[in-house]
Write an enzyme that holds these catalytic residues in place. Structure first.
Site, mmCIF file in Angstrom:
data_model
loop_
_atom_site.group_PDB
_atom_site.id
_atom_site.type_symbol
_atom_site.label_atom_id
_atom_site.label_comp_id
_atom_site.label_asym_id
_atom_site.label_seq_id
_atom_site.Cartn_x
_atom_site.Cartn_y
_atom_site.Cartn_z
ATOM 1 N N GLU A 242 -40.333 -69.973 -1.719
ATOM 2 C CA GLU A 242 -41.451 -69.083 -1.411
ATOM 3 C C GLU A 242 -42.382 -68.930 -2.618
ATOM 4 O O GLU A 242 -41.914 -68.932 -3.758
ATOM 5 C CB GLU A 242 -40.840 -67.724 -1.056
ATOM 6 C CG GLU A 242 -41.798 -66.679 -0.611
ATOM 7 C CD GLU A 242 -41.363 -65.303 -1.070
ATOM 8 O OE1 GLU A 242 -42.241 -64.515 -1.409
ATOM 9 O OE2 GLU A 242 -40.145 -65.045 -1.124
ATOM 10 N N LYS B 240 -52.091 -62.781 -1.111
ATOM 11 C CA LYS B 240 -50.770 -62.795 -0.478
ATOM 12 C C LYS B 240 -50.953 -63.069 1.015
ATOM 13 O O LYS B 240 -51.636 -62.317 1.704
ATOM 14 C CB LYS B 240 -50.103 -61.435 -0.720
ATOM 15 C CG LYS B 240 -48.790 -61.201 0.001
ATOM 16 C CD LYS B 240 -48.227 -59.825 -0.407
ATOM 17 C CE LYS B 240 -47.154 -59.351 0.551
ATOM 18 N NZ LYS B 240 -46.688 -57.984 0.221
ATOM 19 N N ASP C 58 -45.163 -49.165 8.713
ATOM 20 C CA ASP C 58 -45.100 -50.304 7.784
ATOM 21 C C ASP C 58 -43.767 -51.040 7.944
ATOM 22 O O ASP C 58 -42.745 -50.655 7.383
ATOM 23 C CB ASP C 58 -45.277 -49.825 6.341
ATOM 24 C CG ASP C 58 -45.457 -50.982 5.364
ATOM 25 O OD1 ASP C 58 -45.266 -52.153 5.778
ATOM 26 O OD2 ASP C 58 -45.793 -50.718 4.198
ATOM 27 N N SER D 38 -42.389 -55.001 7.686
ATOM 28 C CA SER D 38 -42.812 -56.333 7.248
ATOM 29 C C SER D 38 -42.820 -57.336 8.392
ATOM 30 O O SER D 38 -41.900 -57.368 9.218
ATOM 31 C CB SER D 38 -41.876 -56.848 6.155
ATOM 32 O OG SER D 38 -42.243 -58.165 5.808
ATOM 33 N N ALA D 39 -43.848 -58.175 8.396
ATOM 34 C CA ALA D 39 -43.918 -59.266 9.379
ATOM 35 C C ALA D 39 -42.808 -60.284 9.147
ATOM 36 O O ALA D 39 -42.577 -61.145 10.007
ATOM 37 C CB ALA D 39 -45.283 -59.942 9.306
ATOM 38 N N LYS E 45 -34.526 -54.826 -0.810
ATOM 39 C CA LYS E 45 -34.527 -53.781 -1.829
ATOM 40 C C LYS E 45 -34.341 -52.420 -1.201
ATOM 41 O O LYS E 45 -34.751 -52.176 -0.076
ATOM 42 C CB LYS E 45 -35.883 -53.779 -2.536
ATOM 43 C CG LYS E 45 -36.038 -54.906 -3.475
ATOM 44 C CD LYS E 45 -36.989 -54.503 -4.594
ATOM 45 C CE LYS E 45 -37.082 -55.660 -5.540
ATOM 46 N NZ LYS E 45 -37.645 -56.837 -4.837
HETATM 47 N N1 PSU Z 1 -38.980 -58.430 -1.573
HETATM 48 C C1 PSU Z 1 -38.636 -58.687 -2.856
HETATM 49 N N2 PSU Z 1 -39.435 -59.487 -3.627
HETATM 50 C C2 PSU Z 1 -40.578 -60.031 -3.126
HETATM 51 C C3 PSU Z 1 -40.916 -59.769 -1.761
HETATM 52 C C4 PSU Z 1 -40.084 -58.976 -1.036
HETATM 53 O O1 PSU Z 1 -37.618 -58.190 -3.304
HETATM 54 O O2 PSU Z 1 -41.292 -60.735 -3.858
HETATM 55 C C5 PSU Z 1 -42.135 -60.402 -1.177
HETATM 56 C C6 PSU Z 1 -41.743 -61.548 -0.239
HETATM 57 O O3 PSU Z 1 -42.743 -62.537 -0.314
HETATM 58 C C7 PSU Z 1 -41.780 -60.891 1.124
HETATM 59 C C8 PSU Z 1 -42.929 -59.956 0.957
HETATM 60 O O4 PSU Z 1 -41.984 -61.796 2.181
HETATM 61 O O5 PSU Z 1 -42.792 -59.447 -0.361
HETATM 62 C C9 PSU Z 1 -42.927 -58.859 1.974
HETATM 63 O O6 PSU Z 1 -44.111 -58.172 1.860
HETATM 64 P P1 PSU Z 1 -44.493 -57.062 2.941
HETATM 65 O O7 PSU Z 1 -43.514 -55.957 2.706
HETATM 66 O O8 PSU Z 1 -45.909 -56.696 2.568
HETATM 67 O O9 PSU Z 1 -44.364 -57.706 4.276
HETATM 68 MN MN MN Z 2 -46.028 -53.975 4.958
#
Ligand code: PSU
Ligand code: MN
Length: 304
Positions: A28, A88, A140, A142-143, A161
């Site tokens: 990634e 991003k 919120d 995540s996708a 996390k």
């Molecule tokens: N969780 C981590 N480190 C990261 C990410 C998530 O511990 O770098 C990154 C990954 O790329 C994940 C993204 O897909 O954040 C998720 O972002 P969001 O919560 O905006 O969907």
């Molecule tokens: Mn989000």
């Protein structure tokens, strides 16, 4: 009509490996561009690719550059990914970035989508996105979770996390029919911590078991992805008290500054790295390397 790229462009080495049925591991780029500080991130990009190679697989870091989705990057392209300013990109942003010929780093969701489109089944990262705390109000989520539900890619990670609502994230993975395997553990890992406080539904103890489960899941699992969760190496785990302090501070900071949407995760990560004097960074690097290594071992087992 102007010609346009429809699918991802593969690095020649990656294309050759896939043609020959050789093992390939996708990596990634958001964790490089937005999860780690520069210029360390550029070294990490090389380290992760080297770890994958050391286990006999071909690495393929994923990003969009000049509107071209790429699976496998050259050294110069990795420079661009790690050089700052990259947007991003989640899955919904891919078509926009291609249409507008932009650059961007791909999240778990977008990396999984491009990897699957290229025919790469194995994917290594640090942590998954999930359900954020307070999602009942903020919505919120995540996708990454929706992408895993519909993308047949095996994602090796260290759980999520504790900046997230771990229980809700696990519930949504269940709803989405995404299997979650603990590698050598009964506890779902919490990224910096080996145990998030929640159990995994299934445990596996070696790479052969992972390969057998993934093969079977592809046959009978309904097309969803799968999560293989490996805890951070014990020597690099962040101490519980430090972890809890960083988490409380990070969440307060995000609320105070009114940070929302896709900026939340990078802001929290940056706070962890800055306020821990490098301890969280060491943990982060150790777990990503271990995940890249495990993904490569699984890829080799699947190719054999
Ligand atoms: N969780 C981590 N480190 C990261 C990410 C998530 O511990 O770098 C990154 C990954 O790329 C994940 C993204 O897909 O954040 C998720 O972002 P969001 O919560 O905006 O969907
Ligand atoms: Mn989000």
């Amino acid at each position: 009509m102007m010609p346009h790229v429809t699918g991802p462009v593969l690095l020649p080495e990656v294309r050759a490996a896939l043609r020959d049925g050789a093992p390939v591991v996708a990596l990634e780029s958001t964790l490089l561009a937005h999860g780690l500080p520069a210029p360390r991130n550029r070294e990490v990009a090389d380290e992760l690719e080297a770890v994958v190679r050391s286990r006999g697989a071909v690495p393929a870091t994923v990003a969009v550059l000049d509107g071209v989705p790429r699976v496998g990057l050259t050294a110069a392209e990795l420079d661009r990914v790690c050089g700052g300013d990259l947007v991003k990109l989640s899955v919904r942003d891919l078509g926009v970035a291609v249409g507008l010929r932009r650059d961007g780093a791909t999240t778990v969701a977008a990396t999984a989508a491009l990897a699957a489109a290229a025919g790469v089944a194995l994917f290594a990262t640090g942590g998954l996105g999930g359900v954020h705390r307070g999602a009942r109000e903020s919505w919120d989520v995540s996708a990454d979770l929706a992408a895993l539900a519909r993308t047949p890619v095996l994602t090796v990670c260290s759980g999520v996390k504790s900046i997230l609502d771990v229980a809700a994230t696990l519930e949504l993975l269940e709803t989405s029919s995404v299997p979650v395997l603990g590698f050598g553990t009964d506890a779902f890992p919490g990224f910096y911590r080996r145990d998030s406080g929640f159990p995994v539904p299934w445990r596996v103890d070696d790479v052969a078991q992972v390969a057998a489960v993934w093969r079977a899941h592809r046959d009978v699992g309904g097309g969803a992805g799968m999560v293989l969760a490996q805890p951070v190496p014990a020597a690099d785990e962040v101490d519980a008290a430090l972890h809890d302090r960083l988490l409380a501070e990070g969440l307060a900071l995000v609320a105070e500054r009114g940070i929302v949407g896709k900026d939340v995760t990078p802001a929290l990560l940056a706070h962890f790295h800055e306020a821990s004097g490098g301890v969280s960074l060491t943990a982060n690097l150790a777990l990503v390397r271990a995940n890249a290594e495990l993904a490569a071992q699984v890829a080799v087992a699947l190719a054999g």
